[in-house]
Design an enzyme around this catalytic site. Structure first.
Site, PDB file in Angstrom:
ATOM      1  N   ASP B   9       0.875  -1.181   0.000  1.00 16.98           N
ATOM      2  CA  ASP B   9       0.000   0.000   0.000  1.00 16.98           C
ATOM      3  C   ASP B   9       0.907   1.225   0.000  1.00 16.98           C
ATOM      4  OD1 ASP B   9      -2.271   1.673   0.259  1.00 16.98           O
ATOM      5  OD2 ASP B   9      -2.093   1.695   2.437  1.00 16.98           O
ATOM      6  N   TYR B  41      -0.623   8.130  -2.246  1.00 19.25           N
ATOM      7  CA  TYR B  41      -0.722   7.777  -3.661  1.00 19.25           C
ATOM      8  C   TYR B  41      -1.846   8.562  -4.354  1.00 19.25           C
ATOM      9  CZ  TYR B  41       2.313   3.552  -3.912  1.00 19.25           C
ATOM     10  OH  TYR B  41       3.358   2.672  -3.963  1.00 19.25           O
ATOM     11  N   GLY B  42      -2.842   8.943  -3.580  1.00 14.75           N
ATOM     12  CA  GLY B  42      -4.055   9.540  -4.153  1.00 14.75           C
ATOM     13  C   GLY B  42      -3.842  10.859  -4.874  1.00 14.75           C
ATOM     14  N   CYS B  72      -4.367  -1.471  -1.831  1.00 18.22           N
ATOM     15  CA  CYS B  72      -4.501  -0.023  -2.041  1.00 18.22           C
ATOM     16  C   CYS B  72      -5.413   0.185  -3.242  1.00 18.22           C
ATOM     17  CB  CYS B  72      -3.122   0.562  -2.316  1.00 18.22           C
ATOM     18  SG  CYS B  72      -3.160   2.286  -2.857  1.00 18.22           S
ATOM     19  N   ASN B  73      -6.518   0.917  -3.052  1.00 19.55           N
ATOM     20  CA  ASN B  73      -7.445   1.127  -4.166  1.00 19.55           C
ATOM     21  C   ASN B  73      -6.831   1.961  -5.280  1.00 19.55           C
ATOM     22  OD1 ASN B  73      -9.226   0.791  -1.597  1.00 19.55           O
ATOM     23  ND2 ASN B  73     -10.583   0.356  -3.326  1.00 19.55           N
ATOM     24  N   THR B  74      -6.044   2.969  -4.905  1.00 20.43           N
ATOM     25  CA  THR B  74      -5.462   3.839  -5.925  1.00 20.43           C
ATOM     26  C   THR B  74      -4.480   3.057  -6.796  1.00 20.43           C
ATOM     27  OG1 THR B  74      -5.637   5.637  -4.308  1.00 20.43           O
ATOM     28  CG2 THR B  74      -4.353   6.070  -6.286  1.00 20.43           C
ATOM     29  N   GLU B 150      -2.425   8.046   8.688  1.00 23.20           N
ATOM     30  CA  GLU B 150      -0.974   7.844   8.808  1.00 23.20           C
ATOM     31  C   GLU B 150      -0.439   8.448  10.101  1.00 23.20           C
ATOM     32  OE1 GLU B 150       1.305   6.238   6.692  1.00 23.20           O
ATOM     33  OE2 GLU B 150      -0.437   5.447   5.613  1.00 23.20           O
ATOM     34  N   CYS B 182     -11.081   3.266  -0.164  1.00 21.53           N
ATOM     35  CA  CYS B 182      -9.651   3.451   0.119  1.00 21.53           C
ATOM     36  C   CYS B 182      -9.357   2.601   1.341  1.00 21.53           C
ATOM     37  CB  CYS B 182      -9.346   4.921   0.402  1.00 21.53           C
ATOM     38  SG  CYS B 182      -7.684   5.226   1.075  1.00 21.53           S
ATOM     39  N   THR B 183      -8.290   1.814   1.300  1.00 28.26           N
ATOM     40  CA  THR B 183      -8.022   0.876   2.399  1.00 28.26           C
ATOM     41  C   THR B 183      -7.612   1.576   3.690  1.00 28.26           C
ATOM     42  OG1 THR B 183      -5.762   0.533   1.580  1.00 28.26           O
ATOM     43  CG2 THR B 183      -7.441  -1.051   0.879  1.00 28.26           C
ATOM     44  N   HIS B 184      -7.299   2.869   3.616  1.00 21.62           N
ATOM     45  CA  HIS B 184      -7.058   3.605   4.857  1.00 21.62           C
ATOM     46  C   HIS B 184      -8.347   3.845   5.654  1.00 21.62           C
ATOM     47  CE1 HIS B 184      -3.093   4.614   3.173  1.00 21.62           C
ATOM     48  NE2 HIS B 184      -2.754   5.108   4.337  1.00 21.62           N
TER      49      HIS B 184
END
Lengths: 262, 262
Positions: B9, B41-42, B72-74, B150, B182-184
């Site tokens: 990710d 990444y977004g 990670c979706n992005t 984060e 989004c995995t966050h």
């Protein structure tokens, strides 16, 4: 008023698609946008290309287009899903002829000539997953080919050596089928065929796209008959000196060159 | 030596997927790469993300991974096709739960919380075409949500107001189902549920991804049994002070933090 078919490309390459559409659907009005200000698309990132596709698509709908043809492989790879999602008319697009190439190759090696952005796109990777299982596909980006076509350098020794430089390594690695994965490249077809030799098959997609457009419009009862007197328009975001002579050769019934201000 | 499952990710978000995998596949060794140097990444373009996915994928294969989970979706939207094309192990990826949301909504309005790059991607546009016909899908990019996770700010009044600001407009427009794209964002789930209220369904994909991984590994007879003593590794391209406390909370059996030098 009869609604036109809208087409767009980074520049003049999409005219290779327009030629096929005109053959198959001679009674249709056509509106072509050349986004020459941002040519070549093949070096731009996808987000930028989606923005341009959105702006040009809006313009085509405002002008009353009944369908949109994305006459550019790079724009297709970056934005066809977005356009289908956003615009409510049929959106017909071009995709490298990987599937027919995989069916036709005997050596099991296929070369795809395309822009860097196309070859690096997710859409292209997914195309290979779907249609090229068990086939070796060699992607060759072709820097300067688009620019050569835009300058009208589609024949002669300069074009031949430009083309041979990218085609030779594909032949050396066993390719017996070459896919023209950029709508500019049909204008270089004779140089490509000269470099490849008679044993090699060269595939493009203009005719298939024209047939697909015909089917989509037919389903919606939107095809004009001979009673329609078609109007033809060419709009560019950056007119150049070459544009006029190029157009005179491939689109003789065109009256004038308009400017796309966005 | 038993081969691990590799995950990656942009940072710590993918640990929400790791948690689900650990529940379902408790005997597996896990190797997680956090590309924190390039987080979030977004805001990056897709070409850059494909390069990073290629570099990290190479590393995971060199380390012997038997499967790759793009946590990670992005990164998925930008690169899953490329990774499946390039890497010969199963590549399992995350996709916003648009299809289950479309099946579940009663108001016909679904909100998708995701990064800007995900929402603007071709992959997302195509997902909506396939699975959201007739449904209104409202995409909400969520600037700063990734950064908040984060920093470990997943609760408290700062997180709650950050979340409410994006969730409220979706509710006001009639959304009865929210997709965590989004995995966050599962780490913000309680703040999201607090903002949304009990009438709203909140969907994420961690468990579905773990089940899909289980199926793929099962088909290939690659699932470890209880005889395996699993090893756990965490590798980051930019260690931070928060990383350690975050890891201690969600991944207690982890020995140390390694550095990813590429």
């Amino acid at each position: 008023v009869k609604r036109p078919i809208g087409l767009f490309d980074s520049g003049l390459g999409g005219l290779s698609v327009l030629i096929e559409i005109r053959k198959l659907l001679p009674n249709e009005s056509l509106l072509y946008v050349a986004d020459s200000k941002y040519c070549p698309y093949g070096e731009k990132d996808e987000e930028f290309l989606r923005r341009r596709a959105g702006i040009i698509g809006e313009f085509l709908l405002e002008e009353g287009c009944k369908a949109i043809v994305v006459a550019c492989n790079t724009a297709t790879a970056a934005s066809v899903g977005m356009m289908r999602q956003r615009f409510k008319v049929p959106v017909v697009a071009v995709e490298p002829a990987v599937k027919p190439a995989a069916a036709r190759t005997r050596s099991g090696v296929v070369g795809v000539l395309a822009t860097r952005t196309t070859l690096q796109s997710e859409a292209y990777a997914q195309l290979l997953i779907r249609h090229a299982a068990g086939i070796e596909v060699l992607g060759a980006d072709c820097p300067d080919w688009v620019a050569a076509v835009e300058r009208g350098e589609t024949g002669g020794s300069a074009a031949e050596s430009l083309v041979a430089e990218r085609v030779q390594p594909l032949l050396a690695r066993g390719a017996d089928t070459l896919v023209l994965g950029c709508t500019h490249f049909p204008f270089l077809r004779s140089a490509i065929e000269a470099a490849a030799g008679a044993q090699v098959t060269v595939l493009d997609t203009g005719e298939a796209v024209a047939r697909q457009l015909q089917r989509r419009l037919g389903d919606l009862h939107l095809i004009e008959d001979a009673a329609n007197l078609p109007s033809h328009r060419f709009v560019t975001s950056a007119p150049s000196a070459h544009t006029e002579s190029f157009l005179r050769a491939v689109w003789p019934d065109l009256a004038d060159i308009e400017t796309f201000p966005r």
